[in-house]
Every structure is written in structure tokens, then in C-alpha cells.
Design an enzyme around this catalytic site. Structure first.
Site, short mmCIF file in Angstrom:
data_model
loop_
_atom_site.label_atom_id
_atom_site.label_comp_id
_atom_site.label_asym_id
_atom_site.label_seq_id
_atom_site.Cartn_x
_atom_site.Cartn_y
_atom_site.Cartn_z
CG ASP A 179 -2.00 -1.02 1.18
OD1 ASP A 179 -2.28 -1.51 0.07
OD2 ASP A 179 -2.57 -1.35 2.24
CE1 TYR A 218 4.15 -6.41 4.68
CE2 TYR A 218 3.53 -8.55 5.57
CZ TYR A 218 3.59 -7.67 4.51
OH TYR A 218 3.09 -8.03 3.30
CG ASP A 241 -4.81 2.67 6.56
OD1 ASP A 241 -5.57 3.66 6.57
OD2 ASP A 241 -4.55 2.04 5.52
NE ARG A 291 -5.22 -1.84 5.07
CZ ARG A 291 -6.19 -1.65 4.19
NH1 ARG A 291 -7.09 -0.71 4.38
NH2 ARG A 291 -6.30 -2.43 3.12
#
Length: 318
Positions: free
Chosen positions: A57, A85, A99, A191
């Protein structure tokens, strides 16, 4: 006046594209889509053919392996690989998108949340779990991305998908944020994980920042930014590429003699003295002569993805 200005304008310089073969480990910047980052890198390297190996993203930064030329044949391996991540959660804040880009729906006090509670909430999501894809995602419904419907206030029915969270470790904690190191399978929505952890804690949470640090056997070590590429002279930029076999770093290596290498590149099956394997990376007699990927069944080497002889030669002379 307009005609004079038009005549004074310098002619547009046409970029001379070149065939490049290899993988660029890009450290994607904040604010760019994966495709925008790919197109910028492709332009900087003057490459003919390129593709990325999994969407990040615009809010996310970090590792985005880009495949050029022959390396695009193996891009699916990186798409299917596990991901890692660093996710920073804003505790006590729920947003429309899950987010920092969304509008705040709710703010709650998080003064009573302890490290032990966060660790327990994270542990509950380690293993196989079912995730509902968020409406603010690039998944398609009738040819349109879900986020396009979400922006119109339209809710589309979605099916949950099974993913695996291999590990979640707490890296840092502050008053109202926590940074997690997450290792997971492809297709995991961080998310959604952040929102689920916030729900488990009873205070809600959203994703404040996300950085991809790993994809399969690849890490941020050796990754470069677009600014670093741009700062290099044009003749040095192609040197940033690494061989396509880096995408198969976790697979065992098999080396063939010249006669067998020629037959392998033509797609013929070969008998080999090697154990069965779902995937192997195959080389010719020259140490750097990567030929492609294959699998071994009952002592037979069966090609999966092959380079062409010109591609092999191009990698050897790069």
C-alpha cells in the site's frame, strides 16, 4: 506568441530502453503505490521489461523486489513467499480504513493496557486464522477494486480467507503505540490484524505505520531507495541488479554438466542422482550459469521455469 513558445521548447528526448535481467531490491518510499515505484525504477534503469512481486500500500514502506527481464519468469515465487513486517499499531484509535489514512471513528483511553495483555492478544492470532478482507483493499469485485466501492459507501459481501501467522513479537512499546514484528503467509492483511488485536485488547487499534522487512529469503539488506538509484551515474545503475536465482535462495542447488545442461534448457527430462524435491535451482557447469527452476520426482529432473540460452549468456556477462 504561442507559435514562438512552441518552437523554443526543446524536443522531447526518447529514452533508449535496454534488456536487463535480474532482481532489484527496492526500499519503497512512503506515499507511492507499488506500480508507481516500479515504473519509476524501470525508467531510471531504462529497462524494457519489469514487474513487481507483491503489492505494498502507499502507506507502507520497505522491501519490494522488482523483477527485470528473465527474472519475471520467477516472480510468482516471491508473490507466494512468506512475508515479514514491522507494524506499528495506534492503540485506542479506530478508523474507517483500519489505518492512518482513514477518518477517526473512535478514540479510547489505553492507560490500563499492559505489555502482558498485548502479548496475550498477539498470541491468540498466531497460527492458522480466518481473515475477512477489508473493504479498503485492492481485491476486485466485478472488475472494480473494493476500495472504490468503499469510497462510495457501498459494502460488498466478502468471503474470509485462511492465512497463517507464524510469529508476532513485540519490538517496542510507548504510551499509545506498539510496534510488532510479524511473520506471516502471503495475503495476510496487517491492517485487519491490527484491528483484531485492538478488539481483543478492548480499546481498539489501527495501523499507524507498516514496513515490509522480508519476502521469502530476501531481506532489506542490500535494498536501495529510488533516490539512491537516481544519484548513481546511468552506467552504474544496472549493477544494482542481482541474479534471478536469489528468488530461489531457499531451494537446493543442482549442477549439471554441459551436455545435460543443454538438454535441460531444451525442456528434456533428465535422470539425476538426487533426492526428490518440490523445487531446485539448476545451474550449468560454469559456477554462475543459472538455468532455471525444476522439481525432482523419482530421480527425474523436470523443468518448471527455464531461461533461454541468450538470457543465460546475458547473466554471465552482466
Amino acid at each position: 506568441m504561442t507559435e514562438v513558445a512552441a518552437e523554443a521548447r526543446p524536443p522531447r528526448v526518447r529514452i533508449q530502453r535496454r534488456p536487463l535481467h535480474g532482481v532489484l531490491l527496492l526500499d519503497k518510499p512512503l506515499g507511492l503505490s507499488s506500480n508507481d515505484a516500479l515504473q519509476k525504477a524501470k525508467w531510471l534503469l531504462r529497462a524494457e521489461k519489469a514487474g513487481h512481486t507483491g503489492t505494498l500500500d502507499p502507506l507502507a514502506t520497505g522491501l519490494l523486489p522488482l523483477c527485470f527481464g528473465a527474472a519475471t519468469k520467477f516472480s510468482q515465487l516471491s508473490l507466494d513467499a512468506d512475508k515479514r513486517y514491522l507494524a506499528t499499531l495506534a492503540l485506542g484509535i479506530r478508523t474507517t480504513t483500519g489505518d492512518a489514512e482513514g477518518e477517526v471513528l473512535e478514540r479510547r483511553d489505553v492507560g490500563g493496557v499492559t505489555a502482558e495483555q498485548i502479548a496475550a492478544a498477539c498470541a491468540a492470532y498466531v497460527g492458522e486464522i480466518d481473515q475477512m478482507p477489508p473493504m479498503y483493499s485492492a481485491l476486485k469485485h466485478e472488475g472494480k477494486a473494493l476500495y472504490e466501492y468503499a469510497r462510495q459507501g457501498i459494502e460488498i459481501e466478502r468471503k474470509s480467507r485462511r492465512v497463517t501467522i507464524h510469529a508476532i513479537d513485540i519490538v517496542a512499546m510507548h504510551a499509545d503505540t506498539v510496534t510488532l514484528d510479524v511473520c506471516c503467509t502471503k495475503g495476510t492483511y496487517i491492517r485487519t490484524l491490527a484491528e483484531d488485536i485492538g478488539t481483543a485488547l478492548g480499546c481498539g487499534a489501527s495501523l499507524a505505520a507498516l514496513r515490509r522487512t522480508g519476502s521469502g529469503g530476501l531481506t532489506l539488506q542490500g535494498a536501495v531507495t529510488l533516490s539512491q538509484i537516481e544519484a548513481l551515474p546511468d552506467e552504474q545503475r544496472a549493477g544494482l541488479l542481482t541474479s534471478p536465482d536469489c528468488l530461489l535462495a531457499d531451494a537446493p542447488e543442482l549442477r549439471l554438466n554441459m551436455a545435460d545442461a543443454v538438454r535441460f534448457l531444451s525442456g528434456l527430462r533428465r535422470r539425476v542422482e538426487a533426492p526428490d524435491a518440490e523445487r531446485v535451482r539448476v545451474y550449468g557447469p560454469e559456477p554462475r550459469a543459472f538455468l532455471g527452476s525444476a522439481h525432482i520426482t523419482a530421480g527425474e529432473l523436470i523443468a518448471d521455469r527455464l531461461l533461454t540460452p541468450p538470457e543465460v549468456q546475458a547473466l554471465l556477462t552482466a
